[in-house]
Scaffold this motif. Structure first.
Motif, mmCIF file in Angstrom:
data_model
loop_
_atom_site.group_PDB
_atom_site.id
_atom_site.type_symbol
_atom_site.label_atom_id
_atom_site.label_comp_id
_atom_site.label_asym_id
_atom_site.label_seq_id
_atom_site.Cartn_x
_atom_site.Cartn_y
_atom_site.Cartn_z
ATOM 1 N N THR A 7 -32.346 -103.187 -50.550
ATOM 2 C CA THR A 7 -31.852 -104.469 -52.054
ATOM 3 C C THR A 7 -33.216 -104.840 -53.066
ATOM 4 O OG1 THR A 7 -32.720 -105.916 -50.669
ATOM 5 C CG2 THR A 7 -30.447 -105.187 -50.050
ATOM 6 N N ASP A 8 -32.987 -105.119 -54.318
ATOM 7 C CA ASP A 8 -34.112 -105.331 -54.867
ATOM 8 C C ASP A 8 -34.843 -106.115 -54.569
ATOM 9 O OD1 ASP A 8 -32.809 -104.455 -57.088
ATOM 10 O OD2 ASP A 8 -31.596 -106.082 -57.421
ATOM 11 N N GLU A 9 -34.630 -107.451 -53.003
ATOM 12 C CA GLU A 9 -35.668 -107.882 -52.785
ATOM 13 C C GLU A 9 -36.300 -106.815 -51.118
ATOM 14 O OE1 GLU A 9 -31.938 -108.786 -52.990
ATOM 15 O OE2 GLU A 9 -32.848 -110.143 -54.329
ATOM 16 N N GLY A 10 -36.047 -106.020 -51.000
ATOM 17 C CA GLY A 10 -37.018 -105.033 -50.166
ATOM 18 C C GLY A 10 -35.731 -105.170 -49.150
ATOM 19 N N ALA A 11 -35.211 -105.504 -48.697
ATOM 20 C CA ALA A 11 -34.595 -105.500 -47.676
ATOM 21 C C ALA A 11 -33.658 -104.178 -47.322
ATOM 22 C CB ALA A 11 -32.595 -106.516 -47.817
ATOM 23 N N VAL A 12 -33.318 -104.067 -46.657
ATOM 24 C CA VAL A 12 -32.650 -103.026 -46.133
ATOM 25 C C VAL A 12 -30.991 -103.558 -45.270
ATOM 26 C CG1 VAL A 12 -32.100 -100.774 -44.600
ATOM 27 C CG2 VAL A 12 -34.683 -101.411 -45.326
ATOM 28 N N GLU A 13 -30.480 -102.802 -46.537
ATOM 29 C CA GLU A 13 -28.537 -103.424 -45.470
ATOM 30 C C GLU A 13 -28.590 -101.490 -45.394
ATOM 31 O OE1 GLU A 13 -27.289 -106.575 -49.172
ATOM 32 O OE2 GLU A 13 -26.637 -104.054 -49.377
ATOM 33 N N PHE A 14 -26.992 -101.860 -43.526
ATOM 34 C CA PHE A 14 -26.597 -100.906 -43.794
ATOM 35 C C PHE A 14 -25.262 -101.411 -44.203
ATOM 36 C CE2 PHE A 14 -30.605 -100.468 -41.306
ATOM 37 C CZ PHE A 14 -30.584 -99.546 -41.354
ATOM 38 N N TYR A 15 -24.384 -100.007 -44.627
ATOM 39 C CA TYR A 15 -23.371 -100.597 -45.086
ATOM 40 C C TYR A 15 -22.375 -99.235 -44.872
ATOM 41 C CZ TYR A 15 -24.428 -97.629 -49.552
ATOM 42 O OH TYR A 15 -23.946 -95.784 -49.451
ATOM 43 N N ASP A 16 -20.980 -100.250 -44.506
ATOM 44 C CA ASP A 16 -19.838 -98.987 -44.982
ATOM 45 C C ASP A 16 -19.896 -97.973 -45.856
ATOM 46 O OD1 ASP A 16 -17.322 -97.470 -44.450
ATOM 47 O OD2 ASP A 16 -16.542 -99.206 -43.001
ATOM 48 N N ASN A 17 -19.658 -96.886 -45.740
ATOM 49 C CA ASN A 17 -20.033 -96.439 -47.117
ATOM 50 C C ASN A 17 -18.447 -96.011 -47.831
ATOM 51 O OD1 ASN A 17 -21.082 -94.526 -48.713
ATOM 52 N ND2 ASN A 17 -19.640 -92.870 -48.177
ATOM 53 N N ALA A 18 -17.017 -96.463 -46.900
ATOM 54 C CA ALA A 18 -16.164 -96.753 -47.599
ATOM 55 C C ALA A 18 -15.994 -97.405 -48.334
ATOM 56 C CB ALA A 18 -14.790 -96.497 -46.070
ATOM 57 N N THR A 19 -16.778 -98.678 -47.517
ATOM 58 C CA THR A 19 -15.811 -100.046 -48.047
ATOM 59 C C THR A 19 -16.581 -100.720 -48.801
ATOM 60 O OG1 THR A 19 -16.286 -100.936 -46.248
ATOM 61 C CG2 THR A 19 -13.900 -100.229 -46.291
ATOM 62 N N ASP A 20 -18.368 -100.102 -48.722
ATOM 63 C CA ASP A 20 -18.640 -100.870 -49.751
ATOM 64 C C ASP A 20 -19.793 -102.038 -48.575
ATOM 65 O OD1 ASP A 20 -21.365 -100.129 -51.525
ATOM 66 O OD2 ASP A 20 -20.372 -102.435 -52.184
ATOM 67 N N GLU A 21 -18.797 -102.629 -46.970
ATOM 68 C CA GLU A 21 -19.031 -104.021 -46.923
ATOM 69 C C GLU A 21 -20.777 -103.770 -45.921
ATOM 70 O OE1 GLU A 21 -17.790 -106.172 -42.544
ATOM 71 O OE2 GLU A 21 -16.151 -104.376 -44.012
ATOM 72 N N VAL A 22 -21.703 -104.447 -45.510
ATOM 73 C CA VAL A 22 -22.404 -104.619 -45.125
ATOM 74 C C VAL A 22 -22.942 -104.492 -43.902
ATOM 75 C CG1 VAL A 22 -25.354 -105.434 -44.787
ATOM 76 C CG2 VAL A 22 -23.831 -104.829 -47.743
ATOM 77 N N VAL A 23 -22.951 -104.153 -43.219
ATOM 78 C CA VAL A 23 -22.277 -104.322 -41.725
ATOM 79 C C VAL A 23 -23.637 -105.010 -40.730
ATOM 80 C CG1 VAL A 23 -20.248 -102.541 -41.012
ATOM 81 C CG2 VAL A 23 -23.166 -102.258 -40.429
ATOM 82 N N PHE A 24 -25.020 -104.977 -41.474
ATOM 83 C CA PHE A 24 -26.226 -105.239 -40.925
ATOM 84 C C PHE A 24 -27.545 -105.372 -42.162
ATOM 85 C CE2 PHE A 24 -29.556 -104.671 -38.259
ATOM 86 C CZ PHE A 24 -29.964 -106.306 -37.067
ATOM 87 N N THR A 25 -28.299 -106.355 -42.087
ATOM 88 C CA THR A 25 -29.604 -106.794 -42.905
ATOM 89 C C THR A 25 -30.464 -106.671 -42.430
ATOM 90 O OG1 THR A 25 -27.587 -107.187 -44.041
ATOM 91 C CG2 THR A 25 -30.536 -107.734 -44.827
ATOM 92 N N ILE A 26 -32.164 -106.186 -42.718
ATOM 93 C CA ILE A 26 -33.242 -106.155 -42.158
ATOM 94 C C ILE A 26 -33.818 -106.572 -43.589
ATOM 95 C CG2 ILE A 26 -34.870 -105.338 -41.129
ATOM 96 C CD1 ILE A 26 -33.131 -102.910 -40.200
ATOM 97 N N ASP A 27 -34.145 -108.034 -42.975
ATOM 98 C CA ASP A 27 -35.093 -108.580 -44.325
ATOM 99 C C ASP A 27 -36.291 -107.615 -44.644
ATOM 100 O OD1 ASP A 27 -33.293 -110.635 -44.250
ATOM 101 O OD2 ASP A 27 -34.561 -112.195 -42.697
ATOM 102 N N ALA A 28 -36.548 -107.646 -44.951
ATOM 103 C CA ALA A 28 -38.014 -107.614 -45.978
ATOM 104 C C ALA A 28 -39.170 -107.703 -45.299
ATOM 105 C CB ALA A 28 -38.892 -108.257 -47.845
#
Length: 108
Positions: A7-28
């Protein structure tokens, strides 16, 4: 398919490619953000750990060597020295016999 993006804030998002739903986030700063309920996890096996077996519908263990995949002793198949179509057919058929004898292919 689960994919990752920054993300722009430096976090890492793991998302479902089909729905674009974020399933897990690791903060910066490396901290995992939020939690996910087990029932919300998709694509997980019906049983955990998954059944380890040797059939087409079960997983093989990491130390499985697939013994028995090839059967019999491999016969030597030399390079073709054919000079005509009949010779090529003969050499090709010899190769097919060798592959069948090892269980690589089947058929007559």
């Amino acid at each position: 398919m689960i994919r990752g993006r920054t993300t722009d804030e430096g976090a890492v998002e793991f998302y479902d490619n089909a729905t674009d739903e974020v399933v897990f986030t690791i903060d910066a700063d490396g901290a995992a953000g939020g939690s996910t309920a087990w029932d919300d996890v998709t694509g997980k096996p019906a049983t955990f750990p998954p059944t380890i077996g040797a059939t087409a519908s079960t997983a093989a263990a990491g130390n499985h060597t697939h013994t028995g995949l090839l059967s019999g002793a491999a016969s030597a198949v030399n390079d073709s020295t054919a000079t005509d179509a009949a010779g090529l057919v003969e050499d090709f058929n010899a190769l097919l016999v060798a592959l069948r004898s090892r269980g690589v292919i089947s058929g007559a």
